[in-house]
Design an enzyme around this catalytic site. Structure first.
Site, mmCIF file in Angstrom:
data_model
loop_
_atom_site.group_PDB
_atom_site.id
_atom_site.type_symbol
_atom_site.label_atom_id
_atom_site.label_comp_id
_atom_site.label_asym_id
_atom_site.label_seq_id
_atom_site.Cartn_x
_atom_site.Cartn_y
_atom_site.Cartn_z
ATOM 1 C CB SER A 163 -0.898 -0.008 1.241
ATOM 2 O OG SER A 163 -1.671 1.170 1.283
ATOM 3 C CG ASP A 184 2.211 -1.484 3.934
ATOM 4 O OD1 ASP A 184 3.221 -2.133 4.288
ATOM 5 O OD2 ASP A 184 2.275 -0.413 3.316
#
Length: 422
Positions: free
Chosen positions: A286, A328
């Site tokens: 991300s 992430d």
């Protein structure tokens, strides 16, 4: 090598059958022996009484011959009566005790000897009776009984005992088998269910009802124990499955973790090598996760990770796999895959799924994007670690390029593609 052989235990059927047989034989033998002894005693009394009657009959018959000391008449009268009765030896003596007449049963070999031996053993002593005439004793009679009737009685009793014993043995065995079926049938069923539960962990089987109350209660108690074991086994299986899932899956997103992903990737590479197929590994990261986490808090960061996991999973085929590696970072396993264009198409769909805002706790919404690196087997690596490293390197190159513009670039390997979307 053991010097002692294991002891062979008897079966319940043999124990019960042997017990029935012994009880029946002992009972029949005791009854037969008792009846035989009573019969011999009764026959002895009868024989003794019969000898007294024979002695009286001879007394009346030879009285005149004794009075006149007529040996021929006395012998003829004695033989006439004694030959038709159970008499072995009959003697008539005169007043001085001299033998006047005598009759003896003819000897016929060992059978006569046996009859005489039985008579001496069972019957009382020889019968002696005085001969009187006008109130004066003129002589005497001596009779010895014959054992022919006794021997026939004993032989018939022996035959009866043998027959009764054989019939009783057959009846005892029949009753034993009949009773045995009522006992061993439920026990065999219980043993079969217990063996299945022990060796096969088959706790779903149950012992059928039994006709005998104690065995039926035993079966019911055993079934209740199986119910508890089955419930406990189901509980343990559920806990084991839960623990196994927790050990191999991420608690936040529910996706498989790194260990699960690498194991699945190892099997996929092994199968791909055998079937000459391609495998693609995609590394996802991300772009704004740290910024969202710092500005909106950890709850918002968790919401973003859950949304990314849900949207990525929705773009994959049933046989593909997505895992959260940590933070992430996510990884995708696409197999089988024959062209890198198929991996690029899935990567485009994943990036496009990030266009919609992600709702955060408190009603706020944020936009995020993903950087994706693609590595293909066998071009960019032959092991799970090599493929993950290649996809990770391609992802970082995509992340660097995403800071300047939206485009697709390649890593040091011409077929490793980097997909970005700001």
């Amino acid at each position: 090598m053991s010097l002692f052989k294991p002891r062979i235990r008897p079966t319940l059927g043999s124990v019960i059958g042997r017990g029935h047989l012994i009880v029946a034989l002992v009972g029949v033998a005791m009854a037969s022996v008792s009846l035989t002894l009573l019969g011999v005693l009764a026959l002895r009394v009868y024989a003794d009484h019969n000898l007294h009657l024979i002695a009286r009959s001879i007394n009346y018959t030879v009285e005149a011959a004794v009075v006149f000391n007529d040996k021929a008449a006395a012998t003829e009268a004695l033989a006439l009566i004694a030959s038709t009765e159970e008499v072995a030896d009959a003697q008539v003596m005169d007043e001085q005790g001299e033998l006047l007449a005598r009759w003896q049963r003819p000897e016929t070999g060992w059978l006569s000897d046996l009859e005489m031996q039985i008579a001496r053993t069972i019957l009382e002593k020889p019968i002696s009776m005085p001969i009187t005439h006008q109130g004066r004793e003129i002589g005497s009679i001596l009779l010895i009984g014959h054992g022919g009737s006794l021997m026939r009685f004993l032989l018939s009793g022996l035959v009866g005992i043998v027959l009764c014993t054989a019939v009783s043995a057959w009846v005892a065995l029949y009753l034993a088998r009949r009773q045995l079926r009522g006992i061993t049938g439920p026990l065999r069923s219980l043993a079969a269910v217990a063996h299945a539960a022990r060796s096969e962990r088959a706790f779903d089987r149950r012992v059928p009802p039994a006709d005998i109350a104690e065995l039926d209660n035993l079966g019911n108690d055993f079934n209740a124990l199986l119910d508890e074991l089955e419930s406990w086994q189901t509980h343990l299986q559920s806990e084991n499955e839960t623990l196994a899932h927790q050990a191999s899956h991420d608690s936040l997103t529910g996706l498989p973790n790194r260990a699960f992903f690498e194991g699945r990737l190892m099997r996929a590479l092994r199968n791909a090598g055998k079937l000459d197929e391609g495998v693609a590994v995609l590394f996802l990261d991300s772009d704004r996760f740290k910024e969202i986490n710092d500005n909106f808090g950890h709850a918002a960061g968790d919401a973003v990770l859950i949304a990314v996991a849900t949207r990525v999973r929705a773009q994959l085929r049933e046989e593909d796999l997505v895992a959260r590696l940590g933070g992430d970072e996510f990884a995708l396993l696409l197999t089988p895959l024959h062209k890198i264009e198929d991996a690029e198409r899935i990567a485009d769909k994943i990036i496009a799924s990030m266009d919609a805002p992600i709702p955060l706790p408190g009603g706020t919404q944020v936009l995020t994007s993903l950087s994706i690196g693609i590595a293909m087997y066998p071009d960019h690596g032959l092991t799970p670690g090599a493929l993950l490293d290649a996809a990770d390197a391609a992802m970082y190159q995509a992340k660097r390029l995403s800071r300047g513009a939206h485009h697709t670039a390649g890593s040091e390997h011409s077929v490793v593609h980097l997909q970005t979307r700001s």
